[in-house]
Scaffold this motif. Structure first.
Motif, short mmCIF file in Angstrom:
data_model
loop_
_atom_site.label_atom_id
_atom_site.label_comp_id
_atom_site.label_asym_id
_atom_site.label_seq_id
_atom_site.Cartn_x
_atom_site.Cartn_y
_atom_site.Cartn_z
N VAL A 21 40.42 34.17 28.54
CA VAL A 21 41.51 35.12 28.24
C VAL A 21 42.19 35.56 29.54
N LEU A 22 41.39 35.82 30.57
CA LEU A 22 41.98 36.18 31.86
C LEU A 22 42.83 35.05 32.43
N VAL A 24 44.63 33.07 30.81
CA VAL A 24 45.92 33.07 30.10
C VAL A 24 46.77 34.27 30.52
N LEU A 25 46.16 35.43 30.62
CA LEU A 25 46.92 36.66 30.85
C LEU A 25 47.23 36.95 32.31
N LEU A 26 46.33 36.62 33.19
CA LEU A 26 46.50 36.95 34.61
C LEU A 26 47.77 36.37 35.25
N ARG A 28 50.58 35.90 33.96
CA ARG A 28 51.74 36.67 33.51
C ARG A 28 51.92 37.93 34.35
N LEU A 29 50.82 38.44 34.90
CA LEU A 29 50.90 39.63 35.76
C LEU A 29 51.19 39.27 37.21
N CYS A 48 45.51 33.53 41.16
CA CYS A 48 44.78 33.69 39.90
C CYS A 48 43.45 32.93 39.94
N VAL A 105 48.61 26.84 31.71
CA VAL A 105 49.50 27.99 31.95
C VAL A 105 50.44 27.67 33.11
#
Length: 126
Positions: A21-22, A24-26, A28-29, A48, A105
């Motif tokens: 999950v990190l 995928v999300l990291l 984006r940040l 990342c 990603v």
């Protein structure tokens, strides 16, 4: 080789899900969503990857410590370097899960860069 415990949800499944999950999300940040530079995307993905390695290292350390084994005394000798190697190796083993996700990603981010570049060319009238 030191065997920590058998494979289970708490010591294997949950940490891998968190790392996935990190992954995928990291990005984006970390990566600017409006960038037109593949270099910035690659640098963000690299950051990342380092963060995910560090999180994997921390998870390895915490899981080992909660099992009642002093996490910095693992390995063939009680030296600090040996423990660092054990946790680094376990963190790199977790990269089998998060690295392909991070690669996908990265591919998506690169497609976004090309789409924005194409929109810029159309807006300029070329």
């Amino acid at each position: 080789m030191f065997v920590l415990d058998s494979i289970g949800f708490v010591n294997t499944g949950l940490p891998l899900i968190v790392l996935g999950v990190l992954a995928v999300l990291l990005p984006r940040l970390v990566v600017d969503g409006d960038t037109r530079s593949h270099g910035k995307v690659a640098a963000g993905i690299g950051v990342c990857a380092v963060i995910l390695f560090a999180v994997g290292y921390a998870v390895s350390y915490v899981l080992t410590h909660t099992r009642g084994v002093h996490a910095m005394a693992l390995g063939s000798s009680p030296e600090l370097g040996s423990a660092l190697w054990v946790h680094s190796r376990l963190s790199l083993m977790a990269a089998i899960v998060w690295a392909p996700i991070l690669g996908l990603v990265w591919f998506g981010q690169a497609q976004g860069v090309e789409a924005r570049r194409g929109q810029d060319l159309v807006a300029r009238g070329r």
